[in-house]
Design a protein around this motif. Structure first.
Motif, PDB file in Angstrom:
ATOM      1  N   MET A 100      11.677 -29.827 -20.235  1.00  0.00           N
ATOM      2  CA  MET A 100      11.682 -30.528 -18.951  1.00  0.00           C
ATOM      3  C   MET A 100      11.007 -31.896 -19.054  1.00  0.00           C
ATOM      4  O   MET A 100      11.423 -32.858 -18.415  1.00  0.00           O
ATOM      5  CB  MET A 100      11.001 -29.681 -17.873  1.00  0.00           C
ATOM      6  N   SER A 101       9.976 -31.994 -19.891  1.00  0.00           N
ATOM      7  CA  SER A 101       9.264 -33.262 -20.043  1.00  0.00           C
ATOM      8  C   SER A 101      10.125 -34.326 -20.720  1.00  0.00           C
ATOM      9  O   SER A 101       9.803 -35.521 -20.667  1.00  0.00           O
ATOM     10  CB  SER A 101       7.979 -33.046 -20.846  1.00  0.00           C
ATOM     11  N   ASP A 102      11.227 -33.911 -21.351  1.00  0.00           N
ATOM     12  CA  ASP A 102      12.127 -34.855 -22.016  1.00  0.00           C
ATOM     13  C   ASP A 102      13.123 -35.505 -21.062  1.00  0.00           C
ATOM     14  O   ASP A 102      13.807 -36.452 -21.448  1.00  0.00           O
ATOM     15  CB  ASP A 102      12.947 -34.142 -23.114  1.00  0.00           C
ATOM     16  N   ILE A 103      13.233 -34.997 -19.844  1.00  0.00           N
ATOM     17  CA  ILE A 103      14.319 -35.436 -18.963  1.00  0.00           C
ATOM     18  C   ILE A 103      14.360 -36.956 -18.752  1.00  0.00           C
ATOM     19  O   ILE A 103      15.442 -37.555 -18.821  1.00  0.00           O
ATOM     20  CB  ILE A 103      14.283 -34.683 -17.622  1.00  0.00           C
ATOM     21  N   PRO A 104      13.228 -37.641 -18.523  1.00  0.00           N
ATOM     22  CA  PRO A 104      13.333 -39.101 -18.359  1.00  0.00           C
ATOM     23  C   PRO A 104      13.950 -39.796 -19.576  1.00  0.00           C
ATOM     24  O   PRO A 104      14.767 -40.710 -19.425  1.00  0.00           O
ATOM     25  CB  PRO A 104      11.877 -39.536 -18.141  1.00  0.00           C
ATOM     26  N   GLU A 105      13.581 -39.348 -20.763  1.00  0.00           N
ATOM     27  CA  GLU A 105      14.128 -39.980 -21.961  1.00  0.00           C
ATOM     28  C   GLU A 105      15.571 -39.545 -22.202  1.00  0.00           C
ATOM     29  O   GLU A 105      16.406 -40.349 -22.651  1.00  0.00           O
ATOM     30  CB  GLU A 105      13.257 -39.649 -23.175  1.00  0.00           C
ATOM     31  N   VAL A 106      15.883 -38.283 -21.904  1.00  0.00           N
ATOM     32  CA  VAL A 106      17.271 -37.813 -21.972  1.00  0.00           C
ATOM     33  C   VAL A 106      18.154 -38.687 -21.086  1.00  0.00           C
ATOM     34  O   VAL A 106      19.229 -39.148 -21.504  1.00  0.00           O
ATOM     35  CB  VAL A 106      17.352 -36.333 -21.527  1.00  0.00           C
ATOM     36  N   ALA A 107      17.700 -38.928 -19.874  1.00  0.00           N
ATOM     37  CA  ALA A 107      18.480 -39.728 -18.933  1.00  0.00           C
ATOM     38  C   ALA A 107      18.594 -41.179 -19.398  1.00  0.00           C
ATOM     39  O   ALA A 107      19.667 -41.792 -19.294  1.00  0.00           O
ATOM     40  CB  ALA A 107      17.838 -39.672 -17.549  1.00  0.00           C
ATOM     41  N   ARG A 108      17.513 -41.729 -19.910  1.00  0.00           N
ATOM     42  CA  ARG A 108      17.539 -43.125 -20.379  1.00  0.00           C
ATOM     43  C   ARG A 108      18.543 -43.298 -21.517  1.00  0.00           C
ATOM     44  O   ARG A 108      19.338 -44.243 -21.520  1.00  0.00           O
ATOM     45  CB  ARG A 108      16.146 -43.555 -20.840  1.00  0.00           C
ATOM     46  N   LEU A 161      21.873 -40.412 -12.485  1.00  0.00           N
ATOM     47  CA  LEU A 161      22.835 -39.305 -12.424  1.00  0.00           C
ATOM     48  C   LEU A 161      22.514 -38.230 -13.455  1.00  0.00           C
ATOM     49  O   LEU A 161      22.421 -37.039 -13.130  1.00  0.00           O
ATOM     50  CB  LEU A 161      24.240 -39.847 -12.659  1.00  0.00           C
ATOM     51  N   PHE A 162      22.340 -38.634 -14.719  1.00  0.00           N
ATOM     52  CA  PHE A 162      22.123 -37.657 -15.776  1.00  0.00           C
ATOM     53  C   PHE A 162      20.771 -36.952 -15.641  1.00  0.00           C
ATOM     54  O   PHE A 162      20.647 -35.788 -16.027  1.00  0.00           O
ATOM     55  CB  PHE A 162      22.263 -38.307 -17.146  1.00  0.00           C
ATOM     56  N   ALA A 163      19.778 -37.623 -15.110  1.00  0.00           N
ATOM     57  CA  ALA A 163      18.491 -36.959 -14.875  1.00  0.00           C
ATOM     58  C   ALA A 163      18.664 -35.800 -13.905  1.00  0.00           C
ATOM     59  O   ALA A 163      18.134 -34.697 -14.118  1.00  0.00           O
ATOM     60  CB  ALA A 163      17.467 -37.961 -14.345  1.00  0.00           C
ATOM     61  N   ALA A 164      19.419 -36.034 -12.836  1.00  0.00           N
ATOM     62  CA  ALA A 164      19.648 -34.974 -11.850  1.00  0.00           C
ATOM     63  C   ALA A 164      20.483 -33.853 -12.434  1.00  0.00           C
ATOM     64  O   ALA A 164      20.195 -32.663 -12.213  1.00  0.00           O
ATOM     65  CB  ALA A 164      20.327 -35.559 -10.610  1.00  0.00           C
ATOM     66  N   GLN A 165      21.523 -34.195 -13.193  1.00  0.00           N
ATOM     67  CA  GLN A 165      22.367 -33.160 -13.787  1.00  0.00           C
ATOM     68  C   GLN A 165      21.586 -32.313 -14.779  1.00  0.00           C
ATOM     69  O   GLN A 165      21.730 -31.089 -14.817  1.00  0.00           O
ATOM     70  CB  GLN A 165      23.579 -33.800 -14.468  1.00  0.00           C
ATOM     71  N   ALA A 166      20.780 -32.965 -15.589  1.00  0.00           N
ATOM     72  CA  ALA A 166      19.983 -32.218 -16.567  1.00  0.00           C
ATOM     73  C   ALA A 166      18.987 -31.298 -15.868  1.00  0.00           C
ATOM     74  O   ALA A 166      18.881 -30.114 -16.194  1.00  0.00           O
ATOM     75  CB  ALA A 166      19.245 -33.188 -17.492  1.00  0.00           C
ATOM     76  N   ARG A 167      18.278 -31.831 -14.884  1.00  0.00           N
ATOM     77  CA  ARG A 167      17.217 -31.067 -14.219  1.00  0.00           C
ATOM     78  C   ARG A 167      17.776 -29.888 -13.416  1.00  0.00           C
ATOM     79  O   ARG A 167      17.215 -28.785 -13.461  1.00  0.00           O
ATOM     80  CB  ARG A 167      16.416 -31.992 -13.302  1.00  0.00           C
TER      81      ARG A 167
END
Length: 202
Positions: free
Chosen positions: A10-18, A47-53
């Protein structure tokens, strides 16, 4: 050069989205949906941050590729069999992000999603919703390792895989992994087409 592929946290989500925001900036579909060149990467990242989370992380479907410095340079979003369709509750949780990403184009996105959903195979399969790497590492094997990580699991489980390519130049790349184009899909009512691709297990 070492490539590490691991499940995202979960802590990776900002970088995943970036990373995905940058990776999809030159994607024909996102160029068509988000005409704002300067803000496109940021809006795609929302968009991808929301989809991932709200969808892919709870399903264990987010994998990241890291370089020697342990920085995330590639991401894949997978949905396991029976979970490719986003539940209404999860869609509602994503709605604020969808509005921020697509703004007045949101009705177009909704119609596109309906068309893609109608064409989506019903046979149990793993669904690759998105995969992308930073431009600076393309051609260095990060995408290959990301794909093989989950495709090896598909083969072990005897399950097919499915994706929709929105960039024609990526079609031959996916074909090298055993995907085959099944049709050309006009999900955008005259905008950029999609190429649905299916891979039987090996």
């Amino acid at each position: 050069m070492g490539i590490t592929v691991r499940p995202a946290q979960m802590s990776d989500i900002p970088e995943v989205a970036r990373v995905l925001g940058i990776a999809f900036t030159d994607d024909p579909l996102f160029e068509w949906l988000i005409r704002d060149d300067a803000g496109r990467a940021r809006r795609i990242a929302v968009l991808f941050a929301a989809q991932a989370r709200h969808h892919f992380m709870p399903l264990g479907g987010v994998e990241v590729a890291c370089n020697d410095a342990n920085s995330i340079v590639g991401v894949a979003l997978w949905a396991p069999p029976g979970h490719w369709h986003v539940a209404d509750a999860d869609t509602l949780r994503q709605l604020p992000a969808l509005v921020r990403s697509f703004r007045h184009r949101l009705p177009v996105v909704a119609r596109m999603a309906d068309t893609m959903m109608a064409a989506h195979p019903r046979e149990p399969h793993w669904y690759l919703a998105a995969i992308g790497t930073l431009p600076g590492v393309r051609g260095q094997g990060y995408g290959r390792e990301l794909l093989n990580s989950r495709l090896d699991r598909c083969d072990a489980e005897g399950l097919p895989a499915y994706l929709e390519s929105s960039k024609p130049s990526n079609v031959p790349y996916y074909e090298r992994f055993g995907f085959e184009v099944t049709t050309t899909l006009d999900a955008t009512e005259g905008g950029p087409p999609l190429w649905p691709m299916w891979r039987n297990p090996r």
